[in-house]
Design a protein around this motif. Structure first.
Motif, mmCIF file in Angstrom:
data_model
loop_
_atom_site.group_PDB
_atom_site.id
_atom_site.type_symbol
_atom_site.label_atom_id
_atom_site.label_comp_id
_atom_site.label_asym_id
_atom_site.label_seq_id
_atom_site.Cartn_x
_atom_site.Cartn_y
_atom_site.Cartn_z
ATOM 1 N N LYS A 1 20.777 70.208 -33.748
ATOM 2 C CA LYS A 1 20.557 71.503 -34.390
ATOM 3 C C LYS A 1 20.990 71.400 -35.841
ATOM 4 O O LYS A 1 22.037 70.835 -36.147
ATOM 5 N N TYR A 2 20.164 71.952 -36.711
ATOM 6 C CA TYR A 2 20.516 71.913 -38.130
ATOM 7 C C TYR A 2 21.446 73.059 -38.460
ATOM 8 O O TYR A 2 21.128 74.228 -38.237
ATOM 9 N N ASP A 3 22.613 72.732 -38.973
ATOM 10 C CA ASP A 3 23.601 73.731 -39.364
ATOM 11 C C ASP A 3 23.371 74.083 -40.825
ATOM 12 O O ASP A 3 23.717 73.324 -41.722
ATOM 13 N N TYR A 4 22.768 75.243 -41.070
ATOM 14 C CA TYR A 4 22.422 75.623 -42.442
ATOM 15 C C TYR A 4 23.656 75.827 -43.306
ATOM 16 O O TYR A 4 23.681 75.486 -44.473
ATOM 17 N N ALA A 5 24.729 76.364 -42.708
ATOM 18 C CA ALA A 5 25.936 76.643 -43.488
ATOM 19 C C ALA A 5 26.540 75.362 -44.054
ATOM 20 O O ALA A 5 27.013 75.325 -45.179
ATOM 21 N N ASN A 6 26.512 74.306 -43.211
ATOM 22 C CA ASN A 6 27.106 73.034 -43.637
ATOM 23 C C ASN A 6 26.058 71.979 -44.004
ATOM 24 O O ASN A 6 26.406 70.850 -44.328
ATOM 25 N N LYS A 7 24.803 72.354 -43.873
ATOM 26 C CA LYS A 7 23.692 71.468 -44.221
ATOM 27 C C LYS A 7 23.783 70.110 -43.525
ATOM 28 O O LYS A 7 23.766 69.055 -44.154
ATOM 29 N N LYS A 8 23.897 70.152 -42.209
ATOM 30 C CA LYS A 8 23.977 68.907 -41.460
ATOM 31 C C LYS A 8 23.406 69.104 -40.057
ATOM 32 O O LYS A 8 23.243 70.237 -39.583
ATOM 33 N N TRP A 9 23.093 67.993 -39.400
ATOM 34 C CA TRP A 9 22.595 68.020 -38.032
ATOM 35 C C TRP A 9 23.767 67.945 -37.066
ATOM 36 O O TRP A 9 24.649 67.097 -37.205
ATOM 37 N N VAL A 10 23.781 68.836 -36.073
ATOM 38 C CA VAL A 10 24.852 68.883 -35.077
ATOM 39 C C VAL A 10 24.242 68.564 -33.718
ATOM 40 O O VAL A 10 23.264 69.183 -33.292
ATOM 41 N N LEU A 11 24.823 67.591 -33.008
ATOM 42 C CA LEU A 11 24.320 67.178 -31.707
ATOM 43 C C LEU A 11 24.443 68.314 -30.694
ATOM 44 O O LEU A 11 25.503 68.911 -30.540
ATOM 45 N N GLN A 12 23.357 68.611 -29.978
ATOM 46 C CA GLN A 12 23.358 69.665 -28.967
ATOM 47 C C GLN A 12 23.655 69.073 -27.592
ATOM 48 O O GLN A 12 23.050 68.072 -27.185
ATOM 49 N N LYS A 13 24.584 69.695 -26.871
ATOM 50 C CA LYS A 13 24.997 69.207 -25.564
ATOM 51 C C LYS A 13 24.846 70.302 -24.517
ATOM 52 O O LYS A 13 24.938 71.484 -24.822
ATOM 53 N N ASN A 14 24.629 69.878 -23.263
ATOM 54 C CA ASN A 14 24.484 70.813 -22.147
ATOM 55 C C ASN A 14 23.500 71.930 -22.479
ATOM 56 O O ASN A 14 23.818 73.119 -22.409
ATOM 57 N N THR A 15 22.307 71.557 -22.837
ATOM 58 C CA THR A 15 21.315 72.548 -23.233
ATOM 59 C C THR A 15 19.932 72.096 -22.788
ATOM 60 O O THR A 15 19.757 71.013 -22.216
ATOM 61 N N SER A 16 18.963 72.940 -23.030
ATOM 62 C CA SER A 16 17.576 72.612 -22.718
ATOM 63 C C SER A 16 16.680 73.221 -23.778
ATOM 64 O O SER A 16 17.084 74.125 -24.513
ATOM 65 N N CYS A 17 15.470 72.725 -23.872
ATOM 66 C CA CYS A 17 14.513 73.291 -24.822
ATOM 67 C C CYS A 17 13.112 72.860 -24.427
ATOM 68 O O CYS A 17 12.934 71.914 -23.653
ATOM 69 N N PHE B 1 11.625 71.693 -34.571
ATOM 70 C CA PHE B 1 11.435 73.058 -34.086
ATOM 71 C C PHE B 1 11.418 74.009 -35.287
ATOM 72 O O PHE B 1 12.436 74.187 -35.959
ATOM 73 N N VAL B 2 10.263 74.577 -35.548
ATOM 74 C CA VAL B 2 10.088 75.473 -36.693
ATOM 75 C C VAL B 2 10.186 76.915 -36.224
ATOM 76 O O VAL B 2 9.505 77.315 -35.273
ATOM 77 N N GLU B 3 11.039 77.686 -36.885
ATOM 78 C CA GLU B 3 11.207 79.093 -36.539
ATOM 79 C C GLU B 3 10.223 79.963 -37.322
ATOM 80 O O GLU B 3 9.557 79.494 -38.253
ATOM 81 N N LYS B 4 10.157 81.229 -36.963
ATOM 82 C CA LYS B 4 9.290 82.164 -37.669
ATOM 83 C C LYS B 4 9.707 82.241 -39.134
ATOM 84 O O LYS B 4 10.877 82.439 -39.448
ATOM 85 N N GLY B 5 8.780 82.046 -40.032
ATOM 86 C CA GLY B 5 9.080 82.012 -41.455
ATOM 87 C C GLY B 5 9.047 80.599 -42.010
ATOM 88 O O GLY B 5 8.920 80.401 -43.206
ATOM 89 N N GLY B 6 9.165 79.602 -41.106
ATOM 90 C CA GLY B 6 8.983 78.223 -41.551
ATOM 91 C C GLY B 6 10.210 77.345 -41.581
ATOM 92 O O GLY B 6 10.102 76.138 -41.775
ATOM 93 N N ALA B 7 11.412 77.906 -41.396
ATOM 94 C CA ALA B 7 12.627 77.094 -41.475
ATOM 95 C C ALA B 7 12.813 76.277 -40.200
ATOM 96 O O ALA B 7 12.571 76.757 -39.091
ATOM 97 N N ILE B 8 13.261 75.033 -40.345
ATOM 98 C CA ILE B 8 13.528 74.160 -39.203
ATOM 99 C C ILE B 8 14.906 74.473 -38.628
ATOM 100 O O ILE B 8 15.880 74.611 -39.367
ATOM 101 N N SER B 9 14.976 74.580 -37.297
ATOM 102 C CA SER B 9 16.251 74.878 -36.651
ATOM 103 C C SER B 9 16.815 73.683 -35.884
ATOM 104 O O SER B 9 18.027 73.461 -35.876
#
Length: 275
Positions: free
Chosen positions: A181-197, A161-169
């Motif tokens: 979800k990519y956590d930019y602060a910690n530079k890691k992927w965080v599993l998303q739960k109870n969500t939709s996209c 999922f690319v956001e406006k400006g080009g960064a992957i979220s």
């Protein structure tokens, strides 16, 4: 008579001295001429160091790859991204060799990686990489950097999922059917739960374990198949959706009006009143 002989000897001595003096002068002239010639050559053709000083910023090709140099010709000895000019950036490795190249051409930006086996730069193809802003970016086919908000598929089937400006979220892992979800602060992927996209225009839903629970609608000729005991173990092909109530709890429901709790268990239907 003796005086004449002495005089003649004196004249010969003077002549010989005169000849010697002329010889020395000739040698000195030659030496001076040679020195001047060398000085002139040095002035016209500067030494190697001086020549390098006149070379513009740019890449230097070596037998083991490319290096980036300053204006004075010396090699840049640091790792990370370096701006060469407005149209070119390079990423240097720990050995100072160029690993990646970011080139602006018209309205497009291309990302290339140096292939040590082929000894040349190869454009990336449907993958992601970290650029100079220290954010993840997706590079589509032919090495073109994606800059607009969109969803893109990698060669392995994963969706980014690319956001406006080009960064992957976020990214969807096809193999595990989970959303991260990519956590930019910690530079890691965080599993998303109870969500939709939305992935390529279609909405997908993920349960409390982060696993996709969207399934195709059942083929039952329009009849109501009734509720299921647990949606996490159900495989009848119905679609599930969710919303978060005022207590912050996610409630799931299917297209027939049956509702399910966070653990996937059945809790009622729309005819029973508020859930």
């Amino acid at each position: 008579m003796q005086r004449e002989i002495l005089f003649s000897r004196e004249q010969r001595r003077k002549r010989e001295n005169s000849k010697m003096s002329c010889g020395v002068k000739n040698v000195l002239k030659k030496v001076i001429t040679l020195v001047l010639a060398v000085a002139l050559i040095m002035a016209v053709v500067p030494p190697a160091g001086a020549q390098a000083a006149k070379v513009k910023n740019g890449l230097r090709k070596a037998s083991n790859g490319y290096y980036y140099c300053y204006k004075n010709g010396s090699m840049v000895r640091r790792s990370g991204w370096v701006k060469v000019n407005d149209n070119l950036k390079v990423k240097l490795g720990t050995s100072y060799k160029v690993q990646y190249r970011q080139t602006n051409m018209g309205d497009k930006t291309y990302i290339s990686k140096f292939d040590s086996a082929k000894k040349k730069f190869i454009r990336l193809d449907r993958t992601y990489t970290t650029l100079s802003d220290k954010k993840l970016h997706f590079v589509s086919k032919n090495g073109v950097l994606v800059r607009k908000k969109t969803t893109v598929s990698a060669k392995n089937g994963n969706v980014y999922f690319v956001e406006k400006g080009g960064a992957i979220s976020r990214r969807y892992i096809k193999k595990t059917k989970r959303l991260y979800k990519y956590d930019y602060a910690n530079k890691k992927w965080v599993l998303q739960k109870n969500t939709s996209c939305k992935i390529n225009g279609k909405t997908y839903y993920f349960d409390k374990n982060g696993k996709m629970i969207t399934r195709k609608a059942p083929s039952n000729n329009g009849g109501n198949p009734g509720p299921v005991s647990n949606i996490l173990t159900n495989n009848d092909g119905r679609n599930y959706y969710y919303y978060t109530d005022d207590r912050g709890i996610s409630i799931y429901h299917d297209e027939y009006g049956y509702f399910y709790d966070n653990d996937g268990s059945y809790i009622g239907n729309s005819n029973d009143g508020p859930i």
